[in-house]
Each structure stands twice: as C-alpha cells, then as structure tokens.
Write an enzyme that holds these catalytic residues in place. Structure first.
Site, PDB file in Angstrom:
ATOM      1  N   ASP A 194       2.741  -1.966   5.733  1.00 20.30           N
ATOM      2  CA  ASP A 194       3.126  -0.564   5.839  1.00 20.30           C
ATOM      3  C   ASP A 194       4.592  -0.446   6.253  1.00 20.30           C
ATOM      4  O   ASP A 194       5.342   0.388   5.733  1.00 20.30           O
ATOM      5  CB  ASP A 194       2.213   0.131   6.852  1.00 20.30           C
ATOM      6  CG  ASP A 194       2.590   1.587   7.069  1.00 20.30           C
ATOM      7  OD1 ASP A 194       2.539   2.361   6.103  1.00 20.30           O
ATOM      8  OD2 ASP A 194       2.930   1.942   8.215  1.00 20.30           O
ATOM      9  N   GLU A 217      -0.983  -2.643   0.762  1.00 19.06           N
ATOM     10  CA  GLU A 217      -0.032  -2.871   1.854  1.00 19.06           C
ATOM     11  C   GLU A 217      -0.112  -4.308   2.352  1.00 19.06           C
ATOM     12  O   GLU A 217       0.914  -4.933   2.643  1.00 19.06           O
ATOM     13  CB  GLU A 217      -0.309  -1.892   2.992  1.00 19.06           C
ATOM     14  CG  GLU A 217       0.037  -0.447   2.656  1.00 19.06           C
ATOM     15  CD  GLU A 217      -0.369   0.530   3.738  1.00 19.06           C
ATOM     16  OE1 GLU A 217       0.117   1.666   3.720  1.00 19.06           O
ATOM     17  OE2 GLU A 217      -1.186   0.153   4.620  1.00 19.06           O
TER      18      GLU A 217
END
Length: 226
Positions: free
Chosen positions: A49, A121
C-alpha cells in the site's frame, strides 16, 4: 523454490520475473491458507500500500506539472484505492493463482474485491522486496498507465464530495445504513441508504458495501443538484 507453470504465466502477465519466487508465493497466500509453516500476505499488503502510494504520488507530479495539491489529492485517492487495485488484479487474472482455504474458495474468494485488492498490494510489495523501488515502479506504471492518463481532474469519490458539500452548507454529515443484503453467500448484493439530517435519502446496490455507499452518495449528490 521453483514456480509452477501457472505461476510463471502470472509473472509474464505481471511483467516481472522473481529472483526470490518465495516472495511471490507469500504475496498470493491469503490468511485462510496460513499455517505455522506458511506465511500469509498481510504484512506484504501493508508494505505494498505504501509502495503504491509513493510511486503514484511521484507519477502524478510528473504527469501534470501544473496541478495543485487540491487537484492531485483526489486523483491520487482514485488511483490507489482498493477498487483500483482489484481492477488491475482482474486485468492480470491474479485470482487464478491466489492461494485460498477451501471455505474462502467455495465462497467465491477469487472474485472478491477486497481479496484481490489486498493481494495486488502484496504482489507490489513482493516486487519491491525482490527488485527494489525501480522494479516496483516499472510494474506499477505498466499497469496503472492508462488509469493515470484518464483519471478525472475532479476525481473525488462521491462520499468525500457529499461530505464537503454538506460541510460548506453548515449541515451534518450523512449517515450510511445497510438496509438489505440479497444473493448467495459467494456473490452478495448490498443495498445502502445514504441519509441526511432532514430525512432526504438515496439508495443504491452493489456487490460490496463500499461500492454501494459510493453509489448512494452519488445519487444523493444528484438529488441535491451537485
């Protein structure tokens, strides 16, 4: 560790070949498959992220050198949110190689937005750990390039836009309430009501609560003439 033919095909779709293939395996392992000897992808998701955020912020600055912070922020949010990650995951058929426990697999886990977004991610973090920031940047720009080119200048999500409008009017923020859930467990449909303090409301349905909230907020914005 030697990757299966299926995993090597996924590397081709991703556009990156791992020197440490165990990183890719970990990135694709959902918590429902974790054990004392098998690590899941949650820690990599946390890192991915941040890697995506850094690369995307830098890319947006280069893409529009005249944009203000106020213009860049909503574009950034549109490009890094879970829905965008899940869309990329679907584009490269990440679900086909996602390692899931039986119950999660039977409930349609390979198609779930949250699982796909999280795994995407994690894969980005695995690329970063394996090849560094330049490698991660290459993968991200390859798969997000068209999205960067087409993201709208006013790409605020509907919930944010609605809240900002109400704040400007001195009104209370909206409330979101789940009013119905239909469909089978592996493919649920949620109906959300977005309500204002004066009772005005709009409803919308989608396959995730988050999407339904956004759609209800957009419908309410339209009612308000915004």
């Amino acid at each position: 560790m030697k990757l299966s033919a299926e995993m090597r095909a996924f590397e081709d779709r991703l556009g990156y070949s791992f020197r440490r293939p165990e990183l890719l395996v970990r990135a694709l392992t959902h918590g429902s498959m974790s054990s004392a000897t098998r690590t899941d992808n949650q820690r990599l998701e946390f890192l991915g992220d941040r890697v995506l955020g850094l690369v995307m912020a830098d890319a947006l600055l280069d893409h529009d050198k005249g944009a203000t912070e106020g213009q860049l922020a909503p574009r950034f949010n549109a490009l890094v949110r879970k829905e965008a990650c899940a869309e990329v995951a679907r584009d490269i058929d990440l679900g086909a190689v996602l390692k899931l426990g039986r119950s999660e697999m039977m409930s349609g886990g390979r198609r779930k937005l949250a699982l796909l977004g999280d795994a995407m991610e994690a894969v980005l973090a695995a690329v970063y750990r394996d090849g560094g920031l330049d490698a991660a940047r290459g993968v991200i720009l390859r798969h997000w390039a068209k999205r960067i080119d087409t993201v709208e200048a006013d790409a605020r999500d509907a919930k944010t836009a609605l809240q900002e409008l109400l704040q400007a009017r001195g009104e209370q923020p909206p409330r979101y309430e789940a009013v119905a859930r239909t469909g089978p467990d592996h493919a649920p449909v949620f109906t959300i009501a977005a309500r204002l303090a004066d009772g005005t409301e709009a409803r919308a349905s989608a396959t995730s609560k988050r999407q339904a909230e956004q759609a209800a907020a957009a419908a309410l914005l339209q009612q308000l003439g915004a």
